[in-house]
Design a protein around this motif. Structure first.
Motif, PDB file in Angstrom:
ATOM      1  N   ALA A  14      68.384   1.890 -90.540  1.00  0.00           N
ATOM      2  CA  ALA A  14      68.908   3.252 -90.714  1.00  0.00           C
ATOM      3  C   ALA A  14      68.417   3.750 -92.068  1.00  0.00           C
ATOM      4  O   ALA A  14      68.584   3.068 -93.081  1.00  0.00           O
ATOM      5  CB  ALA A  14      70.433   3.261 -90.669  1.00  0.00           C
ATOM      6  N   THR A  15      67.773   4.905 -92.083  1.00  0.00           N
ATOM      7  CA  THR A  15      67.229   5.452 -93.332  1.00  0.00           C
ATOM      8  C   THR A  15      67.712   6.874 -93.505  1.00  0.00           C
ATOM      9  O   THR A  15      67.607   7.695 -92.589  1.00  0.00           O
ATOM     10  CB  THR A  15      65.686   5.422 -93.324  1.00  0.00           C
ATOM     11  N   LEU A  16      68.239   7.151 -94.690  1.00  0.00           N
ATOM     12  CA  LEU A  16      68.647   8.504 -95.043  1.00  0.00           C
ATOM     13  C   LEU A  16      67.447   9.181 -95.689  1.00  0.00           C
ATOM     14  O   LEU A  16      67.036   8.812 -96.787  1.00  0.00           O
ATOM     15  CB  LEU A  16      69.840   8.489 -96.005  1.00  0.00           C
ATOM     16  N   GLY A  36      73.878   7.857-101.085  1.00  0.00           N
ATOM     17  CA  GLY A  36      73.213   6.973-100.140  1.00  0.00           C
ATOM     18  C   GLY A  36      72.995   5.575-100.686  1.00  0.00           C
ATOM     19  O   GLY A  36      73.089   4.592 -99.945  1.00  0.00           O
ATOM     20  N   PHE A  47      70.032  -0.512 -94.553  1.00  0.00           N
ATOM     21  CA  PHE A  47      70.114   0.927 -94.790  1.00  0.00           C
ATOM     22  C   PHE A  47      69.300   1.237 -96.035  1.00  0.00           C
ATOM     23  O   PHE A  47      69.334   0.479 -97.003  1.00  0.00           O
ATOM     24  CB  PHE A  47      71.578   1.339 -95.005  1.00  0.00           C
ATOM     25  N   LEU A 108      69.821  11.193 -91.250  1.00  0.00           N
ATOM     26  CA  LEU A 108      69.943   9.767 -91.007  1.00  0.00           C
ATOM     27  C   LEU A 108      69.077   9.462 -89.797  1.00  0.00           C
ATOM     28  O   LEU A 108      69.348   9.930 -88.686  1.00  0.00           O
ATOM     29  CB  LEU A 108      71.397   9.367 -90.737  1.00  0.00           C
ATOM     30  N   LEU A 131      78.675  11.090 -92.164  1.00  0.00           N
ATOM     31  CA  LEU A 131      77.539  10.217 -92.458  1.00  0.00           C
ATOM     32  C   LEU A 131      77.951   8.755 -92.310  1.00  0.00           C
ATOM     33  O   LEU A 131      77.236   7.958 -91.698  1.00  0.00           O
ATOM     34  CB  LEU A 131      76.990  10.483 -93.859  1.00  0.00           C
ATOM     35  N   ILE A 135      76.307   6.050 -89.819  1.00  0.00           N
ATOM     36  CA  ILE A 135      75.721   4.791 -90.285  1.00  0.00           C
ATOM     37  C   ILE A 135      76.336   3.629 -89.513  1.00  0.00           C
ATOM     38  O   ILE A 135      75.644   2.730 -89.038  1.00  0.00           O
ATOM     39  CB  ILE A 135      75.922   4.601 -91.809  1.00  0.00           C
TER      40      ILE A 135
END
Length: 167
Positions: A14-16, A36, A47, A108, A131, A135
């Protein structure tokens, strides 16, 4: 200069992605990045946060110099490490992702390329809760409780001390 492909080259499950089109949005982008980062610490590399300043594709002909130029403007080594400038047709990119050039957009992105959550502009408690839920949904694990109170040790166990399970 290399090509960065989304989602293939994202650093985590998971990447913001923090998308900003104007340099003047750096302070807001940094606020999102700080928020983040606490999730990145809590999820053991599953993450990540990337700042993706949007640069006109016209500068792509500069190759690595364009990327170096963007990163050279950044004082913080941590920020430089998480910054991946995207050289794109800005008009098309904004249209496809419905981006407001005068605001930061936080996306996200799951490893499969799905945009699991989207936030725009200033951070508020509703966005933080949404958020965190996204996540948790993407990673299948809740974010451990967080405190920045100096009297609480970083070593204290989270309220839910059930064992972590690697999948």
């Amino acid at each position: 200069h290399s090509t960065f492909r989304i989602p293939h080259d994202l650093p985590a499950a998971a990447t913001l992605l923090l998308v900003a089109i104007q340099d003047s949005l750096d302070p807001l982008t940094s606020q999102w990045a700080r928020h983040g980062s606490r999730h990145a610490d809590a999820h053991d590399g599953r993450f990540a946060v990337l700042e993706t300043p949007i640069v006109s594709a016209a500068f792509k002909h500069l190759g690595g110099l364009g990327t170096i130029g963007v990163r050279h403007q950044i004082d913080s080594e941590d920020e430089r490490d998480r910054t991946v400038p995207l050289f794109v047709d800005t008009k098309r990119f904004r249209k496809v992702l419905r981006l407001d050039a005068s605001d930061v957009t936080a996306l996200l992105v799951a490893r499969d390329g799905r945009i699991a959550w989207r936030g725009d502009g200033e951070i508020d408690m509703e966005e933080i809760a949404a958020l965190e839920a996204a996540i948790e949904d993407v990673l299948g694990a809740p974010t451990p409780p967080y405190t920045d109170h100096p009297d609480v040790s970083d070593e204290s166990p989270p309220a839910d001390s059930s064992p972590a399970v690697d999948s």
